[in-house]
Design an enzyme around this catalytic site. Structure first.
Site, PDB file in Angstrom:
ATOM      1  N   LYS A 239       0.825  -1.204   0.000  1.00  0.00           N
ATOM      2  CA  LYS A 239       0.000   0.000   0.000  1.00  0.00           C
ATOM      3  C   LYS A 239       0.868   1.268   0.000  1.00  0.00           C
ATOM      4  O   LYS A 239       2.088   1.202   0.225  1.00  0.00           O
ATOM      5  CB  LYS A 239      -0.925  -0.038   1.222  1.00  0.00           C
ATOM      6  CG  LYS A 239      -1.991  -1.139   1.168  1.00  0.00           C
ATOM      7  CD  LYS A 239      -2.834  -1.081   2.435  1.00  0.00           C
ATOM      8  CE  LYS A 239      -3.926  -2.127   2.447  1.00  0.00           C
ATOM      9  NZ  LYS A 239      -4.695  -2.063   3.713  1.00  0.00           N
TER      10      LYS A 239
ATOM     11  N   TYR B   2     -12.645  -2.415  -2.756  1.00  0.00           N
ATOM     12  CA  TYR B   2     -13.146  -2.323  -1.384  1.00  0.00           C
ATOM     13  C   TYR B   2     -14.672  -2.221  -1.359  1.00  0.00           C
ATOM     14  O   TYR B   2     -15.236  -1.569  -0.469  1.00  0.00           O
ATOM     15  CB  TYR B   2     -12.495  -1.137  -0.665  1.00  0.00           C
ATOM     16  CG  TYR B   2     -11.024  -1.366  -0.341  1.00  0.00           C
ATOM     17  CD1 TYR B   2     -10.614  -2.475   0.416  1.00  0.00           C
ATOM     18  CD2 TYR B   2     -10.034  -0.489  -0.773  1.00  0.00           C
ATOM     19  CE1 TYR B   2      -9.278  -2.700   0.719  1.00  0.00           C
ATOM     20  CE2 TYR B   2      -8.691  -0.705  -0.463  1.00  0.00           C
ATOM     21  CZ  TYR B   2      -8.325  -1.812   0.282  1.00  0.00           C
ATOM     22  OH  TYR B   2      -6.999  -2.034   0.587  1.00  0.00           O
TER      23      TYR B   2
ATOM     24  N   ARG C 286       2.676  -6.762   9.319  1.00  0.00           N
ATOM     25  CA  ARG C 286       1.972  -5.670  10.006  1.00  0.00           C
ATOM     26  C   ARG C 286       2.506  -5.488  11.424  1.00  0.00           C
ATOM     27  O   ARG C 286       2.655  -4.362  11.902  1.00  0.00           O
ATOM     28  CB  ARG C 286       0.469  -5.943  10.006  1.00  0.00           C
ATOM     29  CG  ARG C 286      -0.160  -5.700   8.623  1.00  0.00           C
ATOM     30  CD  ARG C 286      -1.567  -6.248   8.513  1.00  0.00           C
ATOM     31  NE  ARG C 286      -2.266  -5.787   7.319  1.00  0.00           N
ATOM     32  CZ  ARG C 286      -3.423  -6.282   6.893  1.00  0.00           C
ATOM     33  NH1 ARG C 286      -4.015  -7.264   7.559  1.00  0.00           N
ATOM     34  NH2 ARG C 286      -4.003  -5.806   5.808  1.00  0.00           N
TER      35      ARG C 286
ATOM     36  N   ASN D 120      -1.841  -0.031   7.319  1.00  0.00           N
ATOM     37  CA  ASN D 120      -1.303  -1.335   7.724  1.00  0.00           C
ATOM     38  C   ASN D 120      -0.474  -2.007   6.624  1.00  0.00           C
ATOM     39  O   ASN D 120      -0.321  -3.211   6.598  1.00  0.00           O
ATOM     40  CB  ASN D 120      -2.426  -2.236   8.245  1.00  0.00           C
ATOM     41  CG  ASN D 120      -3.525  -2.427   7.225  1.00  0.00           C
ATOM     42  OD1 ASN D 120      -3.364  -2.052   6.061  1.00  0.00           O
ATOM     43  ND2 ASN D 120      -4.619  -3.033   7.629  1.00  0.00           N
TER      44      ASN D 120
ATOM     45  N   HIS E 124      -2.072  -5.334   1.553  1.00  0.00           N
ATOM     46  CA  HIS E 124      -3.319  -6.053   1.313  1.00  0.00           C
ATOM     47  C   HIS E 124      -2.964  -7.457   0.870  1.00  0.00           C
ATOM     48  O   HIS E 124      -2.015  -7.638   0.099  1.00  0.00           O
ATOM     49  CB  HIS E 124      -4.135  -5.376   0.197  1.00  0.00           C
ATOM     50  CG  HIS E 124      -5.236  -6.268  -0.310  1.00  0.00           C
ATOM     51  ND1 HIS E 124      -6.458  -6.351   0.321  1.00  0.00           N
ATOM     52  CD2 HIS E 124      -5.281  -7.164  -1.327  1.00  0.00           C
ATOM     53  CE1 HIS E 124      -7.204  -7.256  -0.306  1.00  0.00           C
ATOM     54  NE2 HIS E 124      -6.509  -7.756  -1.310  1.00  0.00           N
TER      55      HIS E 124
ATOM     56  N   GLU F  50      -9.652 -11.157  -7.320  1.00  0.00           N
ATOM     57  CA  GLU F  50      -8.726 -10.018  -7.208  1.00  0.00           C
ATOM     58  C   GLU F  50      -7.584 -10.069  -8.221  1.00  0.00           C
ATOM     59  O   GLU F  50      -7.140  -9.024  -8.694  1.00  0.00           O
ATOM     60  CB  GLU F  50      -8.159  -9.960  -5.786  1.00  0.00           C
ATOM     61  CG  GLU F  50      -9.213  -9.555  -4.766  1.00  0.00           C
ATOM     62  CD  GLU F  50      -8.675  -9.417  -3.348  1.00  0.00           C
ATOM     63  OE1 GLU F  50      -9.353  -8.792  -2.527  1.00  0.00           O
ATOM     64  OE2 GLU F  50      -7.578  -9.945  -3.052  1.00  0.00           O
TER      65      GLU F  50
HETATM   66  N1  UDP Z   1      -9.707  -0.439   7.195  1.00  0.00           N
HETATM   67  C1  UDP Z   1      -9.693   0.750   7.900  1.00  0.00           C
HETATM   68  N2  UDP Z   1     -10.381   0.824   9.085  1.00  0.00           N
HETATM   69  C2  UDP Z   1     -11.065  -0.234   9.596  1.00  0.00           C
HETATM   70  C3  UDP Z   1     -11.078  -1.434   8.867  1.00  0.00           C
HETATM   71  C4  UDP Z   1     -10.386  -1.516   7.674  1.00  0.00           C
HETATM   72  O1  UDP Z   1      -9.089   1.734   7.460  1.00  0.00           O
HETATM   73  O2  UDP Z   1     -11.666  -0.095  10.671  1.00  0.00           O
HETATM   74  C5  UDP Z   1      -8.953  -0.517   5.926  1.00  0.00           C
HETATM   75  C6  UDP Z   1      -7.577  -1.130   6.144  1.00  0.00           C
HETATM   76  O3  UDP Z   1      -6.672  -0.510   5.232  1.00  0.00           O
HETATM   77  C7  UDP Z   1      -7.820  -2.569   5.754  1.00  0.00           C
HETATM   78  C8  UDP Z   1      -8.766  -2.388   4.572  1.00  0.00           C
HETATM   79  O4  UDP Z   1      -9.635  -1.349   4.989  1.00  0.00           O
HETATM   80  O5  UDP Z   1      -6.614  -3.245   5.458  1.00  0.00           O
HETATM   81  C9  UDP Z   1      -9.566  -3.606   4.195  1.00  0.00           C
HETATM   82  O6  UDP Z   1     -10.269  -4.073   5.312  1.00  0.00           O
HETATM   83  P1  UDP Z   1     -10.453  -5.623   5.563  1.00  0.00           P
HETATM   84  O7  UDP Z   1     -11.438  -5.782   6.668  1.00  0.00           O
HETATM   85  O8  UDP Z   1     -10.727  -6.308   4.267  1.00  0.00           O
HETATM   86  O9  UDP Z   1      -9.018  -6.034   6.169  1.00  0.00           O
HETATM   87  P2  UDP Z   1      -7.758  -6.787   5.522  1.00  0.00           P
HETATM   88  O10 UDP Z   1      -8.296  -7.865   4.622  1.00  0.00           O
HETATM   89  O11 UDP Z   1      -6.937  -5.760   4.791  1.00  0.00           O
HETATM   90  O12 UDP Z   1      -7.012  -7.339   6.703  1.00  0.00           O
HETATM   91 MG    MG Z   2      -9.712  -7.750   3.158  1.00  0.00          MG
END
Ligand code: UDP
Ligand code: MG
Length: 153
Positions: free
Chosen positions: A11, A51, A104, A114, A117, A128
């Site tokens: 990212k 997203y 992370r 974080n 992805h 994806e």
């Molecule tokens: N995200 C955020 N705040 C939250 C939850 C998610 O900014 O409370 C962002 C974060 O960058 C995260 C992305 O949205 O990595 C996608 O969320 P997901 O739940 O799919 O988590 P991931 O698969 O990335 O662990």
């Molecule tokens: Mg995710």
């Protein structure tokens, strides 16, 4: 066990903070095969597609602004149980809960910044990968897998 492919995005925070090499090394060290890799600038419409499960969340506007703020590095990794292996290497979404040794856990202290992805299931990966890579951008080259896996794994 058949091999899987999974999609990774380094990212904008990973790019800005100079972590591209650090993160790519971790996947190479683990024995995952890089079958696609490029830098792209995510657009607002690609963010909304990628997203889609989060567009109605209060943090989505910040997420879109962040993910479109700077180019990202997109990768496709291949290996046995690659989706789960890569998610485990990344650690949980909230980096403050991520163990040291995970990407992370080592490189972030935030839920929204974080650094990476990774596809969360085989089904998600299958959607994806073509979202980010054309067929001709994925490479099927030989590695000597004798040194990566036993033949019965
Ligand atoms: N995200 C955020 N705040 C939250 C939850 C998610 O900014 O409370 C962002 C974060 O960058 C995260 C992305 O949205 O990595 C996608 O969320 P997901 O739940 O799919 O988590 P991931 O698969 O990335 O662990
Ligand atoms: Mg995710």
């Amino acid at each position: 066990m058949t091999k899987e492919k999974t999609l990774i995005l380094l990212k904008p925070d990973a790019v800005q903070r100079g972590y591209i090499g650090n993160i790519v090394s971790r996947f190479e060290n683990k024995g995952l095969k890089i079958v696609g890799m490029k830098m792209i600038h995510i657009t607002s419409s690609l963010s909304k597609e990628h997203y889609a499960h989060l567009v109605s969340k209060p943090f989505y506007s910040d997420l879109e602004k962040f993910i479109t703020s700077c180019p990202v590095v997109a990768m496709v990794l291949e290996g046995k149980e690659a989706v789960e292996v890569v998610r485990n290497i990344c650690g949980p979404t909230n980096a403050r809960k991520a163990l040291a040794g995970t990407i992370r856990g080592d490189l972030s202290n935030s839920t929204s910044r974080n650094v990476i992805h990774a596809s969360d299931s085989k089904e998600t990966a299958e959607k994806e990968i073509p979202r980010f890579f054309k067929k001709e951008e994925l490479f099927d080259y030989k590695l000597n897998e004798y040194y990566f896996y036993a033949s019965d794994e």
